[in-house]
Each structure stands twice: as structure tokens, then as C-alpha cells.
Motif scaffolding. Sequence first.
Motif, PDB file in Angstrom:
ATOM      1  N   LEU A 159     105.969  36.840  42.320  1.00  0.00           N
ATOM      2  CA  LEU A 159     104.902  36.338  43.188  1.00  0.00           C
ATOM      3  C   LEU A 159     103.639  37.204  43.148  1.00  0.00           C
ATOM      4  CD1 LEU A 159     106.905  34.904  46.207  1.00  0.00           C
ATOM      5  CD2 LEU A 159     105.419  33.656  44.638  1.00  0.00           C
ATOM      6  N   ALA A 183     101.886  36.002  40.244  1.00  0.00           N
ATOM      7  CA  ALA A 183     101.261  34.707  40.526  1.00  0.00           C
ATOM      8  C   ALA A 183      99.963  34.913  41.292  1.00  0.00           C
ATOM      9  CB  ALA A 183     102.221  33.832  41.336  1.00  0.00           C
ATOM     10  N   HIS A 234     107.718  27.394  41.156  1.00  0.00           N
ATOM     11  CA  HIS A 234     108.157  28.632  41.814  1.00  0.00           C
ATOM     12  C   HIS A 234     109.605  28.527  42.275  1.00  0.00           C
ATOM     13  CE1 HIS A 234     108.589  31.859  44.661  1.00  0.00           C
ATOM     14  NE2 HIS A 234     108.390  31.097  45.723  1.00  0.00           N
ATOM     15  N   TYR A 240     105.646  34.333  35.318  1.00  0.00           N
ATOM     16  CA  TYR A 240     104.872  33.779  36.434  1.00  0.00           C
ATOM     17  C   TYR A 240     103.381  33.760  36.104  1.00  0.00           C
ATOM     18  CZ  TYR A 240     108.046  32.953  40.390  1.00  0.00           C
ATOM     19  OH  TYR A 240     108.978  32.420  41.232  1.00  0.00           O
ATOM     20  N   TYR A 241     102.889  34.871  35.590  1.00  0.00           N
ATOM     21  CA  TYR A 241     101.450  34.949  35.316  1.00  0.00           C
ATOM     22  C   TYR A 241     101.032  33.910  34.281  1.00  0.00           C
ATOM     23  CZ  TYR A 241      96.865  36.704  34.037  1.00  0.00           C
ATOM     24  OH  TYR A 241      95.528  36.793  33.786  1.00  0.00           O
ATOM     25  N   LEU A 287     102.869  23.697  41.585  1.00  0.00           N
ATOM     26  CA  LEU A 287     103.147  25.115  41.353  1.00  0.00           C
ATOM     27  C   LEU A 287     104.320  25.580  42.207  1.00  0.00           C
ATOM     28  CD1 LEU A 287      99.701  26.974  41.153  1.00  0.00           C
ATOM     29  CD2 LEU A 287     101.307  26.490  39.298  1.00  0.00           C
ATOM     30  N   THR A 317      93.856  26.120  43.699  1.00  0.00           N
ATOM     31  CA  THR A 317      94.429  27.321  44.316  1.00  0.00           C
ATOM     32  C   THR A 317      93.309  28.114  44.997  1.00  0.00           C
ATOM     33  OG1 THR A 317      94.248  28.338  42.135  1.00  0.00           O
ATOM     34  CG2 THR A 317      96.412  27.516  42.782  1.00  0.00           C
ATOM     35  N   GLU A 319     102.984  32.324  49.213  1.00  0.00           N
ATOM     36  CA  GLU A 319     103.516  30.977  49.014  1.00  0.00           C
ATOM     37  C   GLU A 319     102.682  29.922  49.723  1.00  0.00           C
ATOM     38  OE1 GLU A 319     108.275  31.827  48.368  1.00  0.00           O
ATOM     39  OE2 GLU A 319     107.436  31.993  50.378  1.00  0.00           O
ATOM     40  N   ALA A 379      97.347  35.872  38.870  1.00  0.00           N
ATOM     41  CA  ALA A 379      96.884  34.704  38.121  1.00  0.00           C
ATOM     42  C   ALA A 379      95.903  33.878  38.950  1.00  0.00           C
ATOM     43  CB  ALA A 379      98.082  33.846  37.702  1.00  0.00           C
ATOM     44  N   PHE A 429     101.586  30.197  35.730  1.00  0.00           N
ATOM     45  CA  PHE A 429     100.629  29.881  36.791  1.00  0.00           C
ATOM     46  C   PHE A 429      99.215  29.756  36.233  1.00  0.00           C
ATOM     47  CE2 PHE A 429     103.877  30.155  39.769  1.00  0.00           C
ATOM     48  CZ  PHE A 429     103.407  30.013  41.072  1.00  0.00           C
ATOM     49  N   ARG A 430      98.833  30.712  35.393  1.00  0.00           N
ATOM     50  CA  ARG A 430      97.464  30.657  34.863  1.00  0.00           C
ATOM     51  C   ARG A 430      97.268  29.412  34.005  1.00  0.00           C
ATOM     52  NH1 ARG A 430      93.541  35.520  33.111  1.00  0.00           N
ATOM     53  NH2 ARG A 430      91.802  34.233  32.421  1.00  0.00           N
TER      54      ARG A 430
END
Length: 481
Positions: free
Chosen positions: A256, A259, A310, A365-366, A306, A380, A296, A262, A369-370
Motif C-alpha cells: 500500500l 500504491a 488490491h 503494486y507500484y 483499483l 485517484t 484505501e 504511484a 497501480f501506475r
Amino acid sequence: MMKYFQRLGSSLMLPVAVLPAAAILMGIGYWIDSDGWGAGNAAAAFFIKAGGSIIDNMSILFAVGVALGMSKDKDGSAALSGLVGFLVVTTLLSTGTVSMLLGIDPGEVNAAFGKIANQFIGIISGLIAAAMYNRFSQVQLPTALAFFSGKRLVPIMTAASMVVASAALFFIWPVVYTGLVSFGEAISGLGAVGAGLYGFFNRLLIPTGLHHALNSVFWFDVAGINDIPNFLAGTGTKGVTGMYQAGFFPIMMFGLPAAALAMYHTAKTKRKKQTASLMIAAGFAAFFTGVTEPIEFAFMFLAPALYIVHAALTGLSLFIAASFHWTSGFGFSAGFVDMFLSSRNPLANQPYMLIVQGLVFAVIYYVIFRFLIVKFNLKTPGREDDEDIQEDGPVASAGGNKYSGMAATIYDGLGGDANVTSVDNCITRLRIEVKDMDKVDQKKIKSTGVPGINIVGSHSIQVIIGTSVQFVADEIKKIRK
């Protein structure tokens, strides 16, 4: 009904918040004597037993906490009534009492009654006590019985109600217990896959607050799994006990926060500074304490796709950790503090591999998410349309309290006294009831920099604050006086 369960979830946070004390005490004890579990060191035994005094009585804490949290004005007599209710039902349905009632040998009594003093019964006791408080705390009896009027009547009515409830549970509890055990065994029987499924649904239920109900099955002694207490007490199987906790560490400590990075990197240039302040604070909270809601809720409703990703990655993390038997545990949440304290626990198995796994998940995650944020232009934090942003921040208070200005702006955005009917809070969120949702100015509320807003009904709204929520709630309650 949803509102009721959300209130229950909030009430459960009070007893659950006691667990860090147990984790710290037992963690110190295991750190001193990681091999003998206190048998060879008096200081270690002292700390381990001190922590065990909390863990072993979680059912009572649930009864007291739920009764207090679900009562209409959170009065101490409601908490006392929760304790009274728990003592009545656990005594009447204990193995010894049931054996006398049935005239049989204690060894022949259904095993369910040997597990009657559990968190599930604690919750029921608390709910009944709260209902009795809400109904009878203002009742005035005739003069001859006036001493027992009002709040003094509540424990009496709770005891009477629990006698009736015990009679019903005499038949219901064995069936419920069998069902819970079967459910737990079905999931635990799936091994690592079961752990993964649990992790997935755990995250999916976060928006409703109902994840606490799912957690109680796996973390406590509702279905015989009892993962947290067994791990903290060092009673279980190394490499297995803790499998419903270990996989959360890579997500909360590394996934996270990555994330959050990102989301910062993909924010619009003119909003990067504002996004950075939010994401740095939220990322640090996730890494250090395991409190992830500020992150979150920052994207849960802005980019629900997203959040599904997750949840799936959380399930994958629990599956991987369980597959390799990497275990660690927590008393509060899967952050650095709990990982450090539990690393010397006798049941911790290669906990350092969870850090390696976490670094891998940080990259995953990075990248994911990106990619998804840019590919699908997800809104976001820092990427909202210009018309959705109000540039004015909260007005500072004359008294210098940084939370009072924030609280004043939020309360004004909610519609003030004319619109707000109740204010409560859990560990990270304000829970507010309003008369008319159309009078809520979300832009004004968001101007304070809160991570998110969650509308959960026609009259219920949640404002995500973070771990400082209590101070904001206290300031709002001052305004309402």
C-alpha cells in the motif's frame, strides 16, 4: 440493517484496540526468552503472563465493549450490564451446569458448551445489554422500587434477558457452533488457498466495516482457529499458526505505501504537493502501524477497479505466505511495530521472508497501480477534475488547536446543527447521521484534506480522517454542545 452492523463494527474496535498492549507485553517476554517461553526466565514469564491476561479474557472485553459502543449514550452502566450478561450465560451454559441440568456425566456434554465463553457469546451479551440500556435506562418505577429505577434497572433486566437467551442458546448454540466449525474447517482445510480466499474477502468487506465479523472466525476462538491468541501465546504449530495474519505484512508495510507512491507520481503537477502530504502520512501509518484505511479510502471510491485489484493482491499475498509457511503475527495490525515485537515469538517462522515478499509486492503494486491509473485515467487523489476541487483549506482556529478549524469546516460542510443528528467515530472514520444528504457539501469537507468520504445510506455518511479522528470528533462534539 447495514447501519446496525457498521455500528457493531465500530463498537468492536474498542476491545480490539486493547490487543496492542498484549502484543507489546508478550513480544517483550518472547524476546527475552524465545526458547523457553518464560519457563527459564522470570522476567519473560512476567511479561508473557501479563499479556496473556488480556488475550485470555477477550470474550469479556467484547461483551463490555459492544455493550458500551451500542448503547445510545455510551454510559458505564451499559458496560457493566454487558459483563453481567456474559457471566449469566457462560455460567448457565458451562459444561458443569449443563451436565447437572441433563443429569449426565460432564464428559458426555456436547463439546460446544465447553466453548461457550467465546467472543461470539461476548458480542451477543453486549448487544442484549445495549438493547436493555436503550430501552430501560429512563424507566421510572413506583416509589417502593424507586431505588432500582433508570440505569440501576438495566443490569437487572439484562440478567433476566440473558436467562431467556441462555434457554434459547441451549438448543441454538450447538447448531451454530457446529456450523462455524464446519465453515472454519472448510476454509482451513483448503490450506494456503483458504488463507488466500480469506485475505481477498477481508479487503472487500472493508468499505462496509463487516470485515470484523469475518476476522472473528479466523483470528479468534469462534470456530476453533483462534489464530491471533494462539500465535501470541506460542501455542500452535510453527509455520501454520499465524497463516491468517502473515500475508498482511507485505501488503500493509510495502504494497500500500508503494500504491501511495504511484498515486503521488501520477497526480497532476499542480496538486503533487497536496497529494504528497496525504500519501506520505498515510503511507507511514500503513508501514509503521498497519492502519491502512487512509490509503484505501483515498482510492476505494474514486477508482473501485483499483480496490478490486488490491483485494486480489492481498489474497495472493496470504496464499504465498501460507504456501511457504512464512509466519508472523500481530496484536493490532500488520505493521512494523507488530512485526518487530513478534519476530522472536517461538511460532514466528522465517518472518524475514515476509520482508522480501513485501519488497516484491511493492514493485507489483507500484507498477500495476501506475499502469492502471494512467491507462484508464482513473481519478485517484490529485487527478480529480478541476471542478471537483475546492482550493480553500480549513480555517485555522483562534485557539491554536489544529483540529478545531478542521472540525469546524467539516461540520459546516455537513450542514451544521440544522442537518447533523449524530456524530460518532471508529478508529479512523467519523460516522455521521444527517437529515438531508443533499445539504452535505462534499467539496467543503474535502477541502480539509481528508482522505475520503463514504456515503453508506440515505442519512449516513463517513468522513475518513485517519488515526487522529478522535480529536476531530471531540472538536465537533464541542461545536454541537
